[in-house]
Design a protein around this motif. Sequence first.
Motif, PDB file in Angstrom:
ATOM      1  N   GLN A 458       0.803  -1.229   0.000  1.00  0.00           N
ATOM      2  CA  GLN A 458       0.000   0.000   0.000  1.00  0.00           C
ATOM      3  C   GLN A 458       0.834   1.277   0.000  1.00  0.00           C
ATOM      4  OE1 GLN A 458      -3.733   0.044   2.309  1.00  0.00           O
ATOM      5  NE2 GLN A 458      -2.969  -1.806   3.302  1.00  0.00           N
ATOM      6  N   MET A 489      -2.800  -0.114  -5.795  1.00  0.00           N
ATOM      7  CA  MET A 489      -2.853  -0.130  -4.335  1.00  0.00           C
ATOM      8  C   MET A 489      -1.836   0.821  -3.707  1.00  0.00           C
ATOM      9  SD  MET A 489      -3.727  -3.984  -3.021  1.00  0.00           S
ATOM     10  CE  MET A 489      -2.163  -4.683  -3.516  1.00  0.00           C
ATOM     11  N   HIS A 490      -0.840   1.242  -4.490  1.00  0.00           N
ATOM     12  CA  HIS A 490       0.154   2.189  -3.971  1.00  0.00           C
ATOM     13  C   HIS A 490      -0.417   3.605  -4.018  1.00  0.00           C
ATOM     14  CE1 HIS A 490       3.836  -0.621  -4.617  1.00  0.00           C
ATOM     15  NE2 HIS A 490       3.385  -0.684  -3.388  1.00  0.00           N
ATOM     16  N   GLY A 523      -5.000   7.995  -0.430  1.00  0.00           N
ATOM     17  CA  GLY A 523      -3.684   7.864   0.175  1.00  0.00           C
ATOM     18  C   GLY A 523      -3.120   9.211   0.569  1.00  0.00           C
ATOM     19  N   LEU A 567      -3.486   3.006   6.587  1.00  0.00           N
ATOM     20  CA  LEU A 567      -3.613   1.953   5.586  1.00  0.00           C
ATOM     21  C   LEU A 567      -5.031   1.392   5.520  1.00  0.00           C
ATOM     22  CD1 LEU A 567      -0.273   0.032   6.239  1.00  0.00           C
ATOM     23  CD2 LEU A 567      -0.720   1.857   4.613  1.00  0.00           C
ATOM     24  N   ASP A 568      -5.296   0.693   4.431  1.00  0.00           N
ATOM     25  CA  ASP A 568      -6.593   0.050   4.225  1.00  0.00           C
ATOM     26  C   ASP A 568      -6.610  -1.259   5.007  1.00  0.00           C
ATOM     27  OD1 ASP A 568      -8.890  -1.189   3.393  1.00  0.00           O
ATOM     28  OD2 ASP A 568      -8.549  -0.864   1.247  1.00  0.00           O
ATOM     29  N   ILE A 571      -6.921  -4.651   3.131  1.00  0.00           N
ATOM     30  CA  ILE A 571      -5.712  -5.201   2.505  1.00  0.00           C
ATOM     31  C   ILE A 571      -4.783  -5.743   3.580  1.00  0.00           C
ATOM     32  CG2 ILE A 571      -3.694  -4.645   1.097  1.00  0.00           C
ATOM     33  CD1 ILE A 571      -5.370  -2.501  -0.286  1.00  0.00           C
ATOM     34  N   CYS A 575      -2.623  -9.395   4.188  1.00  0.00           N
ATOM     35  CA  CYS A 575      -1.249  -9.113   3.727  1.00  0.00           C
ATOM     36  C   CYS A 575      -0.257 -10.072   4.383  1.00  0.00           C
ATOM     37  CB  CYS A 575      -0.889  -7.670   4.062  1.00  0.00           C
ATOM     38  SG  CYS A 575       0.800  -7.233   3.614  1.00  0.00           S
TER      39      CYS A 575
END
Length: 860
Positions: A458, A489-490, A523, A567-568, A571, A575
């Motif tokens: 992420q 996702m970044h 983000g 962060l999400d 995810i 992870c």
Amino acid sequence: MASTRALPAWLQVFTPYKLWWPLVNKASLKDDAMAGLTGAMIVLPQGVAFATIAGLPPEYGLYAAMVPAVIAALFGSSWHLVSGPTTAISIALFAALHNLAEPGSVEYIQLALTLTFLVGLYQLILGLARMGTLVNFISHTVVIGFTAGAAVLIAASQIKNFFGLAIPRGVPFHEILHQFWLQFDRINPYVAAVGAVTLVAGILAKKFIPKFPYMIAAMIVGSLVAAALNSLIGQDITDIKTVGALPAGLPPVSLPDFSLSALGQVAMPALVITMLALTEAVSISRAISTRSEQRIDGNQEFVGQGLSNLLGSFFSAFASSGSFNRSGVNYESGARTPLATVFASVFLILILLLVAPLAAYLPNAAMAGILFLVAWGLIDFHHIGAIWKTSRPETAILWVTLIGTLINLEEGIFAGVLLSLIIYLYRSSRPELEPVVPEGEPGALYFENPKGRPECPQIRFVRLHGSLYFGAVDHVQRALQQIDEDNPMHKTVVVAAPAINFVDVAGAEMLAQEARRRRRLGGGLYFWRLKDSVRDFLRHGEYLKDIGEGGFFPVKSNITGALYWTLDPAICRTCKTRIFKECHGEVLPDGLRRLRLMFATDGSEYSQAPRSVAVDLARQLGVALDVMTMVQPGAEPERAALRLSLVHDVALARDVRCEDVVIEGTDPTKAVTGAARQTDAQLLIIGRTPPKGFAERMVGVHAARIIDETPCHVLVVPKGAEIWQRRILVGYDANPSSVAALEIAAILAKAANLPITLGIVAKEGDKSAQVIESLAAEAIASLRLDGVAAEVDVVQGAPAQALASLAQAIGADLVVLGKRQGGLNRLLPNSPTDRLIGAGKWPVLIAKTAVASKGQPQRG
């Protein structure tokens, strides 16, 4: 020192002697005098040679080594720099003036003095204006190329004297070569012999008697050979010409030509020579200071050089600069203060009085041989070879400067400077954005190249190698945008920014725009170790309202700890990289626990396989394991402790943390379902007791009730089963329960790095099968994007039998089925789920739509 500081800044530059005068004593005077004598002996042949290169009478080279050398030493910054005539300045002066007047004529000398005056004026103005950094724009490669080109021009200009040819003075380089080719058959053998002998004598003297000035040795040998030839054969036949006697005495007072015409003719060439002379002087000063450990002030050196040329133009001196040879010898000879240069000038006058008449015996061919040696020594073959091997751009700069110098000296150096600046701007406009990963402990982080190590899915960490100005904005912006284009996702980017020295308005606008864009993506844009000056610039420009005050982290801050909570969690839940310390905790970024597992045990033999699977699954997912058991009211607590200890022993060996849940009751089903609700479990692992007779349902009564009444996913592990290691089979019919099954299966597949097979049981002639297959294809595409290998397999027959056969055929060791929650959707006897669980061959996971729809359960 105190009085110097009390003076106005513009007057302090005229009092540098106060820094070195206290060092003067008898010992230093003796050392300086000896160094001065050595320097005077060296400059005598060099001065004559350099004046010849410049197109001036020989004595003017000696005049340039007298007054200018003294003024530059007293008012410059370096204590060891010796100024005077140099090869580069001499060839530049000749190139600038030979088309304006006949070299050696009175008009030519007047123009040379006027040019010298302007050079000094330019240098003094630049020094007083504190613009000493200008010389930094003339790169070392440009100087090497220019010097090599000048060396070739020097050698070419002496071809006529070396071979005794009638080549007009001042013709271009290519024309000299052309004339040499045309007149090759007219070479004077006597003149060429003198030149060759002088050349060889200089080479041998330099090698075998290095302490004696090789130029003087070569001059003596060349003069003796010429005298012998003239005596034996006759000068009328040999046609060996000599330099002529030098005037013995002090340099005469002179007056430059200040007419507008003269000033206009030399104004631009003077600017070129100014920069070249300053580059030489400052470069040589710094080179010697690395050995003497003296601090060099570039602006003060400008002032010293400016005054030396300004005043030198009134004492018959042409443009001068620092001489590397004489400065090096001055330092090696033990000079301690600038008085060594003063002594050298005094000794030069005395020597000139003694040897001036002897110059009448110095042949032009001998002087040409000496200048060939000088030219050869000017070509820095070592650095040229190093540049050729290491850098193509620098090689291009070198050859452009060298060839340009051969065509037109002034334009050649400008071409080299321009090309070097263009290449520099090109390089600086494309600063590298290098991927990095954080290393070290929180509060002491540093960033390194990933080198195959896992990166956060992420957050992209990058190191920017360069400043952000208008020329680099587009490249950096494209690189930042490419990050989320390559991996959506970044959404968050952290820039390791210690190399960002400055940001201009265009760069600040780009950063603000990128911060807004990333915030819209969900983000952010953050900076680690950004310089305070850059941050202050962003604050004054009100760009921080877009980037955010919290977007900057100093060197000892816990940046990963701060960003983890942005962060999400969806995810993070699945992870596996977990590169931050916070990733190994129990809490997700939304404050909730990771996938919560609970294992219900009664301590029987049918709990052994579920126990092992539960611990292995907790280790795969990196989470704690809730261990639940029931005790009868009034029973001894040791029984529960014994059952729990069996799990703890296995968990300890596999580095899994356990949390105990002991429920008092008489109904195992109610105890298990109550514990699942109490702990907000998302996945319950249970065993299965085989049925005792044909009347009892295959899944078991207690297991069936638990599956029906528990609000979470239930994993039923038969006796002897192990954690899955080959493939996961998901029963798929596109209804919400099978979608829930696919979601939990994807989590387990990613954790174990296993493929998934979507098993579709279709009846023959069923038109809905095509629709289901289409939806399954979409689901597979989504899984693959998430890094899970997946495929579809369509089978026919009774659902339970068809899925069991498919599981055996593909080697699946986990079957995942969906189940609607509540109401009439209970697990019926002899249903496909009941039959698959009852088969007792694989663990079977029953996925609940309620768990999938609400995602993470609420904390209690």
